[in-house]
Write an enzyme that holds these catalytic residues in place. Structure first.
Site, PDB file in Angstrom:
ATOM      1  N   HIS A 102       1.603 -11.750   1.614  1.00  0.00           N
ATOM      2  CA  HIS A 102       0.453 -11.093   0.985  1.00  0.00           C
ATOM      3  C   HIS A 102      -0.196 -11.904  -0.132  1.00  0.00           C
ATOM      4  O   HIS A 102      -1.400 -11.830  -0.336  1.00  0.00           O
ATOM      5  CB  HIS A 102       0.877  -9.727   0.438  1.00  0.00           C
ATOM      6  CG  HIS A 102      -0.247  -8.746   0.322  1.00  0.00           C
ATOM      7  ND1 HIS A 102      -0.053  -7.390   0.331  1.00  0.00           N
ATOM      8  CD2 HIS A 102      -1.586  -8.912   0.205  1.00  0.00           C
ATOM      9  CE1 HIS A 102      -1.215  -6.769   0.232  1.00  0.00           C
ATOM     10  NE2 HIS A 102      -2.162  -7.679   0.137  1.00  0.00           N
ATOM     11  N   TYR A 129       0.809  -1.220   0.000  1.00  0.00           N
ATOM     12  CA  TYR A 129       0.000   0.000   0.000  1.00  0.00           C
ATOM     13  C   TYR A 129       0.848   1.280   0.000  1.00  0.00           C
ATOM     14  O   TYR A 129       0.325   2.363  -0.249  1.00  0.00           O
ATOM     15  CB  TYR A 129      -0.944   0.022   1.210  1.00  0.00           C
ATOM     16  CG  TYR A 129      -1.822  -1.183   1.358  1.00  0.00           C
ATOM     17  CD1 TYR A 129      -2.119  -2.009   0.271  1.00  0.00           C
ATOM     18  CD2 TYR A 129      -2.357  -1.519   2.594  1.00  0.00           C
ATOM     19  CE1 TYR A 129      -2.915  -3.125   0.420  1.00  0.00           C
ATOM     20  CE2 TYR A 129      -3.167  -2.626   2.750  1.00  0.00           C
ATOM     21  CZ  TYR A 129      -3.435  -3.434   1.672  1.00  0.00           C
ATOM     22  OH  TYR A 129      -4.231  -4.539   1.828  1.00  0.00           O
TER      23      TYR A 129
END
Length: 268
Positions: free
Chosen positions: A117, A57
Site C-alpha cells: 500500500h 480500510y
C-alpha cells in the site's frame, strides 16, 4: 466494460469501484461497519466488476460479503487489496497473517491484484515484502502483484532487485496534480497506472472548464475527468454512495475528447 492487459497478460477493467467508506456508518472513513453491503450491491447492479479494497480500510468483509451474495461467479470479479504498510513492515509472519486475513474477509482463495500500500524508509524490508508477494504470485494465490504510492526510487529498487516486475502502481492523479512524470515512468517500464480518488481536486474554476467540455458531449464534469484519464490508459477507481452517480462513472465509453479538450484538461 473496457479492460486492458497488465504486463503479465491479466485483464483489468479500466474503471473500478473504490470502497474505502462502503458499509460504514455515516459513510465516514473512520465509521463503524453498518452490517450491510448496499453500495457494493448497487455497484454490481450498475455493472462494476472491479473492486478496489485494502486492509487499511477495515472493511474488506463488506466487499467479500457483497460479492459473495451476488449471483455472479467469482471469476467475473476483479478484486484488488493491499498490505497495510502505513506503519511500516512488521516481519514475514505478520505479512503472511495479514494476507490470510484478507483472503478470509474477502471470502476468496485468490486475489486478482495484491499491492504493497505504501513505501517506507527501509529498502531491505521493502524487498522482503515484495518477495512475499512474489511467492504468493508464483503459487497462484495472487494473479498479479503491484505497489501503491511508490515513487521512482522505490520502483527502481524493485525493478533492479526483485524477480517479478510490478503490474501496477496505484498513485494520486487528479485535477491539479495529474502526476504526468510518474505516469510516464510507469508506462516506460510497462507498469499500469491506477489513479486513486480520481475525482478530487475539482475547484470552481476547473469545474467551469470541465462543464464547458462536457456540454459538447452531454456529459458531466466527473465523466469528462474519468474519460480523460482512461484515454491516457490510466485505470480509475471512482467511488460514490449514490447509485445514479455510480452509474454515471461507467457511462464514459460513448464519446472521445478532442486534442484541444486534452490540452485544456491537462492545464487544470
Amino acid at each position: 466494460m473496457k479492460s486492458i492487459p497488465l504486463n503479465n497478460g491479466i485483464e483489468i477493467p479500466i474503471v473500478g469501484c473504490g470502497t474505502n467508506t462502503y458499509g460504514k456508518e455515516g459513510n465516514q472513513y473512520s465509521g463503524a461497519l453498518r452490517g450491510d453491503t448496499q453500495e457494493i450491491d448497487w455497484a454490481i447492479e450498475n455493472g462494476y466488476r472491479h473492486f478496489d479494497s485494502a486492509q487499511l480500510y477495515l472493511n474488506e468483509e463488506v466487499v467479500g460479503n457483497g460479492l459473495k451474495k451476488s449471483t455472479l461467479p467469482r471469476e467475473d470479479f476483479f478484486i484488488t487489496t493491499k498490505l497495510n504498510t502505513f506503519e511500516g513492515f512488521k516481519g514475514a509472519d505478520w505479512a503472511h497473517a495479514e494476507i490470510e486475513k484478507s483472503l478470509e474477509k474477502l471470502q476468496t482463495d485468490y486475489i486478482d491484484l495484491f499491492l504493497i500500500h505504501k513505501p517506507w524508509d527501509h529498502h531491505a524490508e521493502i524487498l522482503e515484502a515484495w518477495s512475499i508477494l512474489e511467492d504468493y504470485y508464483n503459487r497462484g494465490v495472487f494473479k498479479s502483484i503491484g505497489v501503491s504510492n511508490f515513487e521512482k526510487e522505490h520502483l527502481d529498487l524493485i525493478l533492479e532487485k526483485g524477480h517479478i516486475k510490478p503490474a501496477v502502481n496505484q498513485i494520486k492523479s487528479q485535477v491539479g496534480n495529474w502526476n504526468e512524470e510518474l505516469i510516464a515512468f510507469n508506462k516506460h517500464h510497462d507498469i499500469a497506472t491506477v489513479a486513486w480518488s480520481p475525482l478530487r481536486g475539482i475547484d470552481e474554476n476547473a469545474n467551469q472548464v470541465l462543464e464547458e467540455i462536457g456540454n459538447q458531449y452531454g456529459k458531466t464534469s466527473a465523466q469528462v475527468v474519468l474519460r480523460y484519464q482512461i484515454e491516457r490508459d490510466v485505470i480509475v477507481i471512482p467511488k460514490s454512495h449514490n447509485k445514479d452517480r455510480q452509474a454515471q462513472s461507467l457511462d464514459i465509453f460513448d464519446f472521445e475528447l478532442s486534442a484541444i479538450d486534452h490540452e485544456r484538461i491537462a492545464a487544470l
